[in-house]
Design an enzyme around this catalytic site. Structure first.
Site, PDB file in Angstrom:
ATOM      1  N   GLU A  30       0.835  -1.203   0.000  1.00 56.93           N
ATOM      2  CA  GLU A  30       0.000   0.000   0.000  1.00 56.93           C
ATOM      3  C   GLU A  30       0.872   1.256   0.000  1.00 56.93           C
ATOM      4  OE1 GLU A  30      -3.411  -0.611   2.528  1.00 56.93           O
ATOM      5  OE2 GLU A  30      -3.754   1.547   2.646  1.00 56.93           O
ATOM      6  N   GLU A  50       1.939   1.808  -3.476  1.00 60.36           N
ATOM      7  CA  GLU A  50       0.804   2.329  -4.250  1.00 60.36           C
ATOM      8  C   GLU A  50       0.653   3.831  -3.976  1.00 60.36           C
ATOM      9  OE1 GLU A  50      -2.954   0.532  -3.194  1.00 60.36           O
ATOM     10  OE2 GLU A  50      -4.075   1.785  -4.594  1.00 60.36           O
ATOM     11  N   CYS A  73      -8.531  -1.875   4.302  1.00 60.55           N
ATOM     12  CA  CYS A  73      -8.519  -3.169   5.009  1.00 60.55           C
ATOM     13  C   CYS A  73      -9.727  -3.357   5.913  1.00 60.55           C
ATOM     14  CB  CYS A  73      -7.212  -3.388   5.755  1.00 60.55           C
ATOM     15  SG  CYS A  73      -6.709  -2.008   6.716  1.00 60.55           S
ATOM     16  N   SER A 133      -7.457   2.066  -1.712  1.00 60.41           N
ATOM     17  CA  SER A 133      -6.282   1.290  -2.104  1.00 60.41           C
ATOM     18  C   SER A 133      -6.758  -0.042  -2.675  1.00 60.41           C
ATOM     19  CB  SER A 133      -5.399   1.037  -0.878  1.00 60.41           C
ATOM     20  OG  SER A 133      -4.524  -0.022  -1.151  1.00 60.41           O
ATOM     21  N   LYS A 188     -15.743  -8.894   8.814  1.00 58.06           N
ATOM     22  CA  LYS A 188     -14.761  -9.769   8.155  1.00 58.06           C
ATOM     23  C   LYS A 188     -15.427 -11.021   7.602  1.00 58.06           C
ATOM     24  CE  LYS A 188     -10.899  -7.576   8.322  1.00 58.06           C
ATOM     25  NZ  LYS A 188     -10.171  -7.230   7.091  1.00 58.06           N
ATOM     26  N   GLU A 222     -16.676  -9.814   4.393  1.00 55.34           N
ATOM     27  CA  GLU A 222     -15.575  -9.631   3.440  1.00 55.34           C
ATOM     28  C   GLU A 222     -15.200 -10.955   2.786  1.00 55.34           C
ATOM     29  OE1 GLU A 222     -11.532  -7.141   3.682  1.00 55.34           O
ATOM     30  OE2 GLU A 222     -11.422  -8.947   4.895  1.00 55.34           O
ATOM     31  N   GLU A 253     -15.807 -11.433  -5.244  1.00 51.92           N
ATOM     32  CA  GLU A 253     -14.457 -11.342  -5.827  1.00 51.92           C
ATOM     33  C   GLU A 253     -13.379 -11.893  -4.884  1.00 51.92           C
ATOM     34  OE1 GLU A 253     -16.245  -8.853  -4.716  1.00 51.92           O
ATOM     35  OE2 GLU A 253     -15.002  -7.377  -3.694  1.00 51.92           O
ATOM     36  N   CYS A 293      -9.869  -1.861  15.213  1.00 53.94           N
ATOM     37  CA  CYS A 293     -10.344  -3.254  15.304  1.00 53.94           C
ATOM     38  C   CYS A 293     -10.533  -3.738  16.730  1.00 53.94           C
ATOM     39  CB  CYS A 293      -9.363  -4.193  14.630  1.00 53.94           C
ATOM     40  SG  CYS A 293      -9.371  -4.018  12.871  1.00 53.94           S
TER      41      CYS A 293
HETATM   42 FE1  HC1 Z   1      -8.194  -5.721  11.807  1.00 55.49          FE
HETATM   43 FE2  HC1 Z   1      -6.698  -5.985   9.784  1.00 55.49          FE
HETATM   44  S1  HC1 Z   1      -6.242  -4.661  11.541  1.00 55.49           S
HETATM   45  S2  HC1 Z   1      -8.807  -5.080   9.673  1.00 55.49           S
HETATM   46  O1  HC1 Z   1      -8.764  -4.155  12.364  1.00 55.49           O
HETATM   47  O2  HC1 Z   1      -6.094  -4.770   8.449  1.00 55.49           O
HETATM   48  O3  HC1 Z   1     -10.738  -7.199  11.869  1.00 55.49           O
HETATM   49  O4  HC1 Z   1      -7.101  -6.872  14.362  1.00 55.49           O
HETATM   50  O5  HC1 Z   1      -7.164  -8.409  11.254  1.00 55.49           O
HETATM   51  O6  HC1 Z   1      -7.482  -8.003   7.624  1.00 55.49           O
HETATM   52  O7  HC1 Z   1      -3.982  -7.147  10.311  1.00 55.49           O
HETATM   53  C1  HC1 Z   1      -9.771  -6.664  11.968  1.00 55.49           C
HETATM   54  C2  HC1 Z   1      -7.624  -6.424  13.478  1.00 55.49           C
HETATM   55  C3  HC1 Z   1      -7.327  -7.287  11.048  1.00 55.49           C
HETATM   56  C4  HC1 Z   1      -7.106  -7.291   8.439  1.00 55.49           C
HETATM   57  C5  HC1 Z   1      -5.006  -6.734   9.983  1.00 55.49           C
END
Ligand code: HC1
Ligand code: SF4
Length: 556
Positions: A275, A278, A295, A315, A354, A357, A362, A490
């Site tokens: 990132e 990028e 993320c 990103s 998550k 996600e 995709e 998180c």
């Molecule tokens: Fe997260 Fe991440 S920090 S998004 O907050 O970018 O859920 O802990 O796992 O994928 O590393 C959450 C936390 C996590 C991702 C990372």
């Protein structure tokens, strides 16, 4: 300020928001079912009544403390009033406590116990039993006490407003817009409504059974643990503050049948590295700035729904969860000589979004199962294994090494800080200054040509909306923006243990900070297993190979 509480002189904080908060700080917890320190005051449940000399019986959440006030918090009348309120609520409440997701962690259940309620004097009233399991967030209105905590969290903290009150009187309910299922609403699955719901009216889909199914299937089960899980899971296990929790979890998961356990923080280093490059390319070409971090899946869905004109600013690097899942399926499987179909990747996350996600079309198939911190704690509890007696073990290599930067992804500002760390040398950063105002952290960095590059870190989607609006109107200028949907990042995710409030989140942030401090590597650049990965497979950041594995696209 000096006041008198139950006949005793008491010094309280002059700046307390109300009597309820002031008394909490001096060790008197006034029962309440609809008060959240993070949102506006609703004052509907009336459980927080106190007697104030010269003012009668008033709700302490709406009462401002004043010098010399005389309060009684636990008179027989107040006790009777609170008990009556509880009995009325229980009369229309679905009391299937033993099979409720919130069993043992429900505020209503706790008060029923505290007040010794064994019989409800009022006739049982059956509320309309609307049950919506169309989404990751499950809504059971037969357990809703109409406190409105979810509505205020969604509207005021997240500015999503996917749910609201409908109908009046006994018919009143909390429903998604147009009374459709939550799955068809603008819900971004952040789980903050679940985090603040005091009962089992809102819960998230529990997928623990899927793990056992996979373990029986004969597949190679590989786990990965997110940064924020290790600073919170101990709250459920009576091991508060344990600093080597990640290592104990690695060993525990191996004991129950996982073949490898990797660290999501390894992938966080990788994501930060990619990132950062990028971002460097975007600032050199002046392309689609500010760059938005991507993320946090709740944030990504928020941009897709409410600010589609900014989709190109996200990103294109996958989240660490998806990046690691892809590495395991596409590279590690080959190294092991296994068919990716025979590998089952389980991700342990602090976050409800998550799950969403991993199911986005995709990204589907990269991670097979996402279990939250709460689900992980259930698995530990069901095993009967006391983690205190489980020796910590290191994460498996090659995806087990991480730097302080990667680990700090779990709390707000971590992604931005990591990107800056990676760019220290390539951009010849000479100065870094950070200031925080109104929940927005602004970092200014001076780069080689004397230019000042501005980064912003913000948590909570309501705040993120403010930032975008200010960017649109030119009130603020930013080159890179980190957004995490939940308070404190998180660590405040919707899948973390209950209670999931500010006090707990601050404590998790402290634990994570200390854990980060124990890591010997500082910058993602120092992660030699990550560098090996580039040498062997990815060639360099933003290469064709790395695009195939680490980048994604968004819904327009
Ligand atoms: Fe997260 Fe991440 S920090 S998004 O907050 O970018 O859920 O802990 O796992 O994928 O590393 C959450 C936390 C996590 C991702 C990372
Ligand atoms: Fe609102 Fe988040 Fe709950 Fe969805 S999960 S209803 S966006 S608070």
């Amino acid at each position: 300020m000096k006041i008198y509480v139950n006949g005793k002189e008491t010094i309280i904080n002059d700046n307390a928001r109300n009597v309820l908060e002031a008394l909490k700080e001096v060790g008197i917890e006034i029962p309440n079912l609809c008060y959240l320190s993070e949102t506006s005051i609703y004052g509907a449940c009336r459980m927080c009544l106190v007697e104030v000399e010269g003012n009668g019986t008033v709700t302490s959440c709406t009462l401002k403390p004043y010098e010399g006030m005389k309060i009684k918090t636990h008179t027989p009348d107040i006790y009777e009033l609170r008990r009556g309120i509880l009995e009325l609520l229980l009369a229309s409440h679905n009391r299937d406590c033993t099979t409720c997701e919130r069993n043992g962690q429900c505020k209503l259940q706790k008060y029923a116990e505290d007040f010794g309620i064994r019989n409800v004097r009022f006739e049982k009233l059956d509320k309309s039993n609307i049950f919506d399991s169309s989404s990751l967030i499950i809504r059971d209105n037969s357990k809703c006490i109409l406190c409105g905590d979810c509505v205020r969290a969604c509207e005021e903290i997240q500015s999503v407003a996917a749910i609201d009150f409908a109908y009046r009187g006994f018919e009143a309910q909390v429903v998604p817009a147009f009374e459709d299922g939550l799955a068809n609403s603008e819900c971004v699955y952040c789980g903050q409504c679940v985090a603040y719901c005091p009962t089992g009216a809102l819960t998230f889909r529990n997928d623990t059974k899927e793990l056992y199914k996979a373990m029986k299937s004969g597949k190679t089960v590989i786990g990965m643990i997110a940064p924020a899980v290790r600073s919170a899971v101990q709250e459920e296990l009576g091991l508060e503050g344990d600093m080597v929790m990640a290592g104990r979890l690695v060993n525990f998961l191996k004991m129950i049948g996982f073949s490898k356990v990797f660290d999501v923080s390894f992938a966080a280093d990788l994501v930060a590295y990619e990132e950062a490059h990028e971002f460097k390319e975007r600032i050199e070409n002046g392309y689609k700035l500010p760059q938005f971090t991507s993320c946090c899946p709740g944030w990504v869905k928020f941009v897709e729904q409410f600010y589609p004109e900014f989709i190109g600013n996200l990103s294109s690097v996958k989240s660490p969860q998806q990046a690691l899942g892809t590495l395991v399926k596409k590279i590690y499987a080959r190294e092991l000589g296994l068919d990716p179909q025979d590998i089952y990747v389980v991700s342990f996350m602090p976050c409800t979004a998550k799950k969403y996600e991993s199911e986005r079309p995709e990204l589907a198939g990269e991670v097979d199962l996402v279990l939250t911190t709460k689900e992980l704690a259930q698995i530990v509890k069901a095993s009967g294994i006391n983690l205190k007696h489980v020796q910590p073990e290191p994460f498996d290599r090659p995806y087990g090494l991480s730097s302080q930067s990667g680990l700090s992804f779990g709390k707000t500002g971590g992604v931005l800080g990591s990107v800056i760390k990676v760019l220290e040398e390539p951009l010849n950063i000479s100065e870094i200054s950070t200031e925080e105002a109104e929940g927005i952290r602004t970092t200014k960095i001076k780069v080689k040509d004397g230019r000042i590059v501005t980064g912003i870190a913000v948590f909570g989607l309501g705040k993120a909306r403010e930032v975008i609006e200010k960017i649109k109107s030119g009130k603020i200028k930013a080159d890179i923006v980190e957004v995490m949907a939940c308070d404190y990042g998180c660590i405040g995710g919707g899948g973390q243990p209950y209670p999931n409030n500010s006090a707990k989140r601050q404590e998790r942030a402290r634990i994570l900070r200390e854990t980060v401090g124990m890591d010997v590597l500082v910058s993602p650049v120092e992660n030699y297993h990550m560098q090996e990965l580039y040498k062997k497979y990815l060639i360099k950041p933003l290469s064709e190979e790395s695009h195939k594995i680490l980048h994604t696209s968004f819904k327009h």
